[in-house]
Design an enzyme around this catalytic site. Sequence first.
Site, PDB file in Angstrom:
ATOM      1  N   GLY A  12      -7.231  11.296   4.240  1.00 14.68           N
ATOM      2  CA  GLY A  12      -8.506  10.874   3.663  1.00 14.68           C
ATOM      3  C   GLY A  12      -8.855  11.525   2.344  1.00 14.68           C
ATOM      4  O   GLY A  12     -10.041  11.677   2.029  1.00 14.68           O
ATOM      5  N   ASN A  14      -8.459  10.176  -0.559  1.00 16.40           N
ATOM      6  CA  ASN A  14      -9.132   9.122  -1.337  1.00 16.40           C
ATOM      7  C   ASN A  14     -10.533   8.874  -0.786  1.00 16.40           C
ATOM      8  O   ASN A  14     -11.488   8.723  -1.554  1.00 16.40           O
ATOM      9  CB  ASN A  14      -8.310   7.828  -1.317  1.00 16.40           C
ATOM     10  N   LEU A  85      -3.369   1.797   7.752  1.00 17.11           N
ATOM     11  CA  LEU A  85      -2.003   1.280   7.883  1.00 17.11           C
ATOM     12  C   LEU A  85      -1.857   0.067   8.797  1.00 17.11           C
ATOM     13  O   LEU A  85      -0.760  -0.435   8.987  1.00 17.11           O
ATOM     14  CB  LEU A  85      -1.068   2.416   8.333  1.00 17.11           C
ATOM     15  N   LEU A  87      -2.479  -3.950   9.693  1.00 15.14           N
ATOM     16  CA  LEU A  87      -2.741  -5.236   9.056  1.00 15.14           C
ATOM     17  C   LEU A  87      -4.153  -5.707   9.443  1.00 15.14           C
ATOM     18  O   LEU A  87      -4.575  -5.543  10.586  1.00 15.14           O
ATOM     19  CB  LEU A  87      -1.698  -6.238   9.562  1.00 15.14           C
ATOM     20  N   HIS A 104      -2.752   0.856  -3.155  1.00 18.00           N
ATOM     21  CA  HIS A 104      -1.338   0.997  -2.818  1.00 18.00           C
ATOM     22  C   HIS A 104      -0.694   1.941  -3.831  1.00 18.00           C
ATOM     23  O   HIS A 104      -0.927   1.809  -5.036  1.00 18.00           O
ATOM     24  CB  HIS A 104      -0.646  -0.367  -2.844  1.00 18.00           C
ATOM     25  N   GLU A 174      -4.823   7.825  -8.246  1.00 19.82           N
ATOM     26  CA  GLU A 174      -5.688   7.252  -7.202  1.00 19.82           C
ATOM     27  C   GLU A 174      -7.063   7.907  -7.230  1.00 19.82           C
ATOM     28  O   GLU A 174      -8.096   7.229  -7.210  1.00 19.82           O
ATOM     29  CB  GLU A 174      -5.054   7.450  -5.821  1.00 19.82           C
TER      30      GLU A 174
HETATM   31  C1  GAR Z   1      -2.667   6.798  -0.436  1.00 19.65           C
HETATM   32  O1  GAR Z   1      -1.673   7.271  -1.298  1.00 19.65           O
HETATM   33  C2  GAR Z   1      -2.638   5.286  -0.402  1.00 19.65           C
HETATM   34  O2  GAR Z   1      -2.251   4.719  -1.605  1.00 19.65           O
HETATM   35  C3  GAR Z   1      -1.610   5.047   0.657  1.00 19.65           C
HETATM   36  O3  GAR Z   1      -1.897   5.998   1.653  1.00 19.65           O
HETATM   37  C4  GAR Z   1      -2.353   7.184   1.011  1.00 19.65           C
HETATM   38  C5  GAR Z   1      -3.549   7.712   1.754  1.00 19.65           C
HETATM   39  O4  GAR Z   1      -3.813   9.000   1.322  1.00 19.65           O
HETATM   40  N1  GAR Z   1      -1.677   3.731   1.161  1.00 19.65           N
HETATM   41  C6  GAR Z   1      -0.597   3.010   1.414  1.00 19.65           C
HETATM   42  O5  GAR Z   1       0.519   3.445   1.278  1.00 19.65           O
HETATM   43  C7  GAR Z   1      -0.884   1.594   1.902  1.00 19.65           C
HETATM   44  N2  GAR Z   1       0.298   0.809   1.905  1.00 19.65           N
HETATM   45  P1  GAR Z   1      -5.161   9.732   1.682  1.00 19.65           P
HETATM   46  O6  GAR Z   1      -5.318   9.660   3.195  1.00 19.65           O
HETATM   47  O7  GAR Z   1      -4.954  11.135   1.228  1.00 19.65           O
HETATM   48  O8  GAR Z   1      -6.263   9.041   0.971  1.00 19.65           O
END
Ligand code: GAR
Length: 201
Positions: A12, A14, A85, A87, A104, A174
């Site tokens: 989490g 992001n 993750l 769908l 992504h 991100e």
């Molecule tokens: C992020 O890098 C996001 O882009 C990726 O999961 C990570 C979550 O990180 N998402 C994918 O790969 C979706 N296909 P976080 O939990 O530290 O935010």
Amino acid sequence: MANIAIFASGTGTNAAKIMEYFRDNPNIKVCLVVSNKENAPVLGLAQRNGIEPMVLSRAAFYETETMLDELKVREIDFIVLAGFLWLIPPYLVRAFEGKMVNIHPALLPKYGGKGMYGMNVHRAVKAAGDAETGITIHYVNERFDEGDAVFQARCVVDPNDSPEDIAHKVQKLEHKHFAPVIERLLAMPDHQQNNPSNHKK
Ligand code: GAR
């Protein structure tokens, strides 16, 4: 006022940036954090930020539409997938068409699809010897990573970069861009939100 729900499966970071970015915003509120994992750190993070955490079961998500009721009750206008993750089922895609985005960690359409998440993506970028990678923020449809792109940002991949180095560079992008892009989308009138050509960069 726009109410946001964040869906996240893991750490989490992001989600944390998004919560922080909108904390004092009078018009945009993060109201709910939904995770498919009971012990996901993102749920504790939500609680520490005074945001309601919710755990989602696979059966409830795919075999009923109760999630939609939960979102309606809380008057959620916009869904942000931040490392979620699973769908998204058709009933939810339809209800939030043009009002649900995913981030992504690559330049889609490269390195998207089932199984392409987190370090798997960065390892694939490294294995291919790409000279650049980046992030894509896109609308969500019923297939993994295939909705219309709203925003992309790029970074250089040096030949010596490890997958971990690449992950670090991508994460910086991100954290910098996701919340401001969400803010811009929410500032658009509804009819524009549904038309990706209005906000491609
Ligand atoms: C992020 O890098 C996001 O882009 C990726 O999961 C990570 C979550 O990180 N998402 C994918 O790969 C979706 N296909 P976080 O939990 O530290 O935010």
